[in-house]
Write a protein that holds these residues in place. Structure first.
Motif, PDB file in Angstrom:
ATOM      1  N   ALA B  20       0.805  -1.191  -0.025  1.00  0.00           N
ATOM      2  CA  ALA B  20       0.160  -0.045  -0.040  1.00  0.00           C
ATOM      3  C   ALA B  20       0.826   1.162  -0.068  1.00  0.00           C
ATOM      4  O   ALA B  20       2.058   1.100   0.516  1.00  0.00           O
ATOM      5  CB  ALA B  20      -0.954   0.067   1.376  1.00  0.00           C
ATOM      6  N   GLU B  21       0.311   2.290  -0.257  1.00  0.00           N
ATOM      7  CA  GLU B  21       1.056   3.540  -0.348  1.00  0.00           C
ATOM      8  C   GLU B  21       0.707   4.565   0.710  1.00  0.00           C
ATOM      9  O   GLU B  21      -0.442   5.027   0.494  1.00  0.00           O
ATOM     10  CB  GLU B  21       0.736   4.113  -1.863  1.00  0.00           C
ATOM     11  CG  GLU B  21       1.596   5.157  -2.224  1.00  0.00           C
ATOM     12  CD  GLU B  21       1.251   5.940  -3.580  1.00  0.00           C
ATOM     13  OE1 GLU B  21       1.598   6.743  -4.111  1.00  0.00           O
ATOM     14  OE2 GLU B  21       0.304   5.221  -4.145  1.00  0.00           O
ATOM     15  N   THR B  49      -3.308   8.227   1.481  1.00  0.00           N
ATOM     16  CA  THR B  49      -2.796   6.966   0.784  1.00  0.00           C
ATOM     17  C   THR B  49      -3.224   6.938  -0.465  1.00  0.00           C
ATOM     18  O   THR B  49      -3.901   7.820  -1.057  1.00  0.00           O
ATOM     19  CB  THR B  49      -3.539   5.788   1.665  1.00  0.00           C
ATOM     20  OG1 THR B  49      -5.055   6.006   1.368  1.00  0.00           O
ATOM     21  CG2 THR B  49      -3.487   5.987   3.228  1.00  0.00           C
ATOM     22  N   GLY B  50      -2.766   5.901  -1.014  1.00  0.00           N
ATOM     23  CA  GLY B  50      -3.343   5.542  -2.594  1.00  0.00           C
ATOM     24  C   GLY B  50      -4.843   5.352  -2.567  1.00  0.00           C
ATOM     25  O   GLY B  50      -5.440   5.245  -1.660  1.00  0.00           O
ATOM     26  N   SER B  78     -12.953   8.644   9.359  1.00  0.00           N
ATOM     27  CA  SER B  78     -13.855   9.056   8.055  1.00  0.00           C
ATOM     28  C   SER B  78     -12.798   8.842   7.011  1.00  0.00           C
ATOM     29  O   SER B  78     -11.479   8.881   7.221  1.00  0.00           O
ATOM     30  CB  SER B  78     -14.379  10.233   8.213  1.00  0.00           C
ATOM     31  OG  SER B  78     -13.436  11.229   8.296  1.00  0.00           O
ATOM     32  N   SER B  79     -13.077   8.793   5.833  1.00  0.00           N
ATOM     33  CA  SER B  79     -12.314   8.840   4.817  1.00  0.00           C
ATOM     34  C   SER B  79     -12.818   9.456   3.433  1.00  0.00           C
ATOM     35  O   SER B  79     -14.139   9.273   3.464  1.00  0.00           O
ATOM     36  CB  SER B  79     -11.782   7.382   4.411  1.00  0.00           C
ATOM     37  OG  SER B  79     -12.693   6.787   3.808  1.00  0.00           O
ATOM     38  N   ALA B  80     -12.084   9.970   2.796  1.00  0.00           N
ATOM     39  CA  ALA B  80     -12.824  10.834   1.476  1.00  0.00           C
ATOM     40  C   ALA B  80     -11.885  10.610   0.360  1.00  0.00           C
ATOM     41  O   ALA B  80     -10.530  10.752   0.704  1.00  0.00           O
ATOM     42  CB  ALA B  80     -13.346  11.853   1.870  1.00  0.00           C
ATOM     43  N   ARG B  81     -12.154  10.544  -0.802  1.00  0.00           N
ATOM     44  CA  ARG B  81     -11.303  10.782  -1.856  1.00  0.00           C
ATOM     45  C   ARG B  81     -10.636  11.990  -1.950  1.00  0.00           C
ATOM     46  O   ARG B  81     -11.429  13.085  -1.623  1.00  0.00           O
ATOM     47  CB  ARG B  81     -12.270  10.547  -3.121  1.00  0.00           C
ATOM     48  CG  ARG B  81     -12.253   9.086  -3.404  1.00  0.00           C
ATOM     49  CD  ARG B  81     -12.512   8.752  -5.129  1.00  0.00           C
ATOM     50  NE  ARG B  81     -11.226   8.975  -5.775  1.00  0.00           N
ATOM     51  CZ  ARG B  81     -10.275   7.966  -6.080  1.00  0.00           C
ATOM     52  NH1 ARG B  81     -10.919   6.813  -5.616  1.00  0.00           N
ATOM     53  NH2 ARG B  81      -9.344   8.104  -6.930  1.00  0.00           N
ATOM     54  N   GLY B  85      -5.681  10.086  -4.830  1.00  0.00           N
ATOM     55  CA  GLY B  85      -5.304   9.309  -3.438  1.00  0.00           C
ATOM     56  C   GLY B  85      -6.648   9.320  -2.702  1.00  0.00           C
ATOM     57  O   GLY B  85      -7.719   9.821  -3.239  1.00  0.00           O
ATOM     58  N   ARG B  86      -6.570   8.999  -1.251  1.00  0.00           N
ATOM     59  CA  ARG B  86      -7.732   8.974  -0.438  1.00  0.00           C
ATOM     60  C   ARG B  86      -7.218   9.559   0.815  1.00  0.00           C
ATOM     61  O   ARG B  86      -6.144   9.272   1.308  1.00  0.00           O
ATOM     62  CB  ARG B  86      -8.173   7.517  -0.154  1.00  0.00           C
ATOM     63  CG  ARG B  86      -9.200   7.253   0.669  1.00  0.00           C
ATOM     64  CD  ARG B  86      -9.615   5.839   0.590  1.00  0.00           C
ATOM     65  NE  ARG B  86     -10.505   5.721  -0.598  1.00  0.00           N
ATOM     66  CZ  ARG B  86     -11.989   5.926  -0.485  1.00  0.00           C
ATOM     67  NH1 ARG B  86     -12.599   6.429   0.682  1.00  0.00           N
ATOM     68  NH2 ARG B  86     -12.627   6.046  -1.685  1.00  0.00           N
TER      69      ARG B  86
END
Lengths: 349, 304
Positions: B20-21, B49-50, B78-81, B85-86
């Protein structure tokens, strides 16, 4: 007790009740050939015969009271006598009659009651309310004890059933039956003109019904052997069970009929607290139970149920209930309402 | 030569990346000083991240006591584009329970979080955070003339909270519940509607339940009687077995149960007027009697 004497016949033998039931049905069918549209009356008459009780028929003129009783008498078999009630009829006329014989000497012969002796099965008293109270009291003894004293001895009629009829149209020159006499009848059955149009048409147009004598003559004779009926009646009374619940039911009916207000019975335009003066005698009650047992037997049951009591209640009890004078004139409608209300009110079982 | 080098570069670009990046880890920290016993501090960690990488949930720090003076109260994720990347955002809420006697430096230790990509995983390290905690009170209050009475601060006065809306809602709900309860009781002929004339079978069903619970021949008789009384009330007069046809014509809602009702009358006849008490119970077992009463009650309710 009167019914002890009723039962005083041959020693109790084993009567074949199912076979007798078939015979009773045949009797009903046969009588039904002569009197159409009166199935309920015929059923009640059959119940009375097997309860060994006397019957008083009441109705309008020409509805077939006499025909019905004659038909029943023929189908029962045994000796049959009848007399017409008239205002000048005296008790002696039932017992004997006197006349001058061909040789010019006076003769005394047995009257209709004594003529057949012990074999007298049915004594038919036509227009009973035209006879005097003296005659009624002789009849009282004849019905209650099935015996008569005459010529210094006692005559017994163990198989006797008294049928009487009375028309309710006229009241002139009639004598109302005393309460004691009415109480001795097991049933007082009202006969009405059949309501069914087909029956009415047949009665009016079918030539079979024009000649009463031929009509009766065409019926099978002696279907019920009159001298066995006492034994059968006894067997029915001992075979058909009445449970505790039924006894309680009959007793509460009795209580309610003597005291309708207490039982919560209400009739339009009648103060039920002051309606019943007297009546519903213990004898009446025992007649009721006897008739109910027979009704159960005729229905093919081994136990009497409330339906049987209801089926015979009006005819066995209504004439034993005596109203206060204010209500006596409307007795027919009030008695019907009272008894209908009675069965709608007294809880079963 | 040049061509072969370009080919090798192209190969390297085509080859799948090994893991993973994790492109960056950025923390937004609260102030590093001025904390007392029981204070909360909220750290925000942003991990870039990727596009297809995600956090391995099991590698997140657990809520609860981290050590003897520090507790992780909550962790929000939480996560979002973001671009190609993300961006994963973690909100870590700590509460410090250290009671220092002088201003002292404390450190929340670093944590490692595993990021999983399509072809493997890599770790992102959340750096430690150091802040200064101060004491709440004097160490020797007696020296400045304080006593136990003056030393203790008064309790914070309670703040009244507005509950008007909630109370109104609760009252309305309670009122509606009571209304519905009354309607339900009326429909099922519960107390105080248990003598409602229009619900004789509902009442009988209840009485039969009680009577059969007692058991024995008496209980069964009482149950039969209860149903008889219900039939009487429904018919408006005493109902005998012979009157059943008339009753069912007048009350077509009970037509479906005719055969069972007939069995009831025949059982009752056997029990009350026959000489075989047990026969009734074999003709109509208690369970079926109970069921019959319940069915009649249901039909009665549906009809009105």
């Amino acid at each position: 007790m009167p019914h002890d004497k009723i039962d005083a016949g041959d020693p109790a033998g084993r009567s074949d009740l199912p076979a007798w039931r078939t015979r009773a049905q045949r009797f009903e069918t046969e009588v039904g050939k002569a009197v159409i549209g009166q199935e309920r009356v015929i059923r009640l008459l059959t119940i009375a015969l097997f309860s060994r009780g006397h019957v008083l028929l009441e109705g309008d003129v020409g509805v077939g009271k006499t025909t019905l009783l004659r038909a029943a008498a023929r189908c029962v078999g045994g000796a049959y006598e009848r007399i017409e009630g008239t205002i000048d009829l005296m008790p002696g006329d039932l017992i004997y009659h006197t006349y001058l014989a061909d040789d010019g000497r006076p003769r005394v012969e047995e009257g209709p009651v004594l003529r057949a002796g012990e074999n007298l099965a049915i004594f038919f008293f036509n227009e009973i309310n035209r006879a005097r109270p003296q005659v009624h009291s002789l009849l009282l003894r004849l019905m209650a004890e099935r015996s008569v004293s005459a010529f210094n001895r006692e005559f017994r009629f163990p198989h006797l059933v008294v049928f009487a009829d009375r028309n309710r149209v006229e009241r002139e020159e009639t004598f109302e039956l005393p309460a004691a006499a009415r109480d001795r009848f097991l049933m007082e059955i009202a006969i009405n003109t059949p309501a069914d149009p087909e029956t009415r048409r047949a009665l009016a147009f079918d030539t079979r019904f024009h000649d009463g004598d031929r009509l009766i003559g065409s019926l099978e004779e002696g279907i019920l052997e009159y001298d066995k009926l006492n034994d059968v009646a006894r067997a029915i009374q001992s075979e058909i069970k009445t449970s505790d619940a039924l006894e309680r039911y009959v007793l509460s009916l009795w209580q309610a009929v003597r005291n309708p207000a207490e039982a919560g019975i209400e009739i339009d335009g009648v103060d039920t607290a002051r309606l019943v003066a007297a009546g519903a005698s213990p004898r009446g009650l025992s007649y009721l139970v006897r008739a109910a047992r027979v009704a159960a037997w005729l229905d093919g049951r081994t136990m009497a149920v409330p339906e049987d009591v209801r089926a015979v209640f009006f005819e066995t009890m209504a004439h034993r209930i005596f109203f206060e004078p204010a209500y006596e004139m409307r007795r027919e409608t009030i008695a019907r309402q009272l008894i209908d209300a009675l069965f709608e009110t007294v809880p079963v079982p | 030569m040049r061509a072969s080098l370009a080919f090798l570069l192209a190969l390297a670009a085509l080859a799948p990346s090994a893991a993973a990046e994790v492109r960056s880890v950025h923390t937004i920290e609260p102030r590093p000083f001025g904390y007392f016993l029981g204070d909360m501090l909220e750290r925000t960690v942003e991990i870039e991240t990727g596009p297809d990488d995600e956090i391995v949930q099991a590698s997140l720090p657990r809520t609860g006591a981290s050590n003897y003076w520090l507790e992780l109260r909550a962790i929000a994720q939480s996560s979002a584009r973001q671009g190609d990347g993300r961006l994963h955002t973690l909100k870590l809420t700590y509460q410090a329970f250290y009671a220092p006697i002088d201003p002292r430096k404390q450190t929340i230790p670093s944590t490692e979080i595993t990021i999983r990509g399509p072809n493997g995983s890599e770790t992102a390290r959340i750096p430690p955070f150091t802040f200064i905690m101060s004491p709440l009170r004097e160490i020797f209050p007696e020296k400045s003339g304080e006593t136990a009475e003056t030393f203790l601060r008064p309790d914070v006065a309670p703040q009244p909270r507005r509950s008007g809306g909630l109370r109104t809602g609760a009252l309305i709900a309670a009122g509606l519940s009571a209304l519905f309860l009354v309607l339900l009781a009326r429909d099922l002929a519960w107390w105080p509607f248990h003598r409602r004339p229009a619900r004789p079978f509902s009442r009988a069903a209840r009485e039969i339940g009680h009577a059969l619970a007692k058991g024995g021949a008496d209980g069964y008789r009482a149950a039969l009687l209860a149903l008889h009384r219900a039939f009487d009330t429904a018919a408006g007069h005493r109902l005998l077995a012979a009157d059943l046809d008339g009753f069912l014509t007048a009350h077509p809602e009970h037509g479906d149960t005719r055969s069972l009702v007939e069995r009831f009358f025949s059982a009752s006849r056997a029990v009350f007027f026959g000489d075989a008490q047990r026969e009734g119970e074999t003709r109509l077992p208690p369970s079926e009697l109970k069921e019959l009463a319940a069915t009649l009650a249901r039909q009665e309710r549906a009809a009105r």
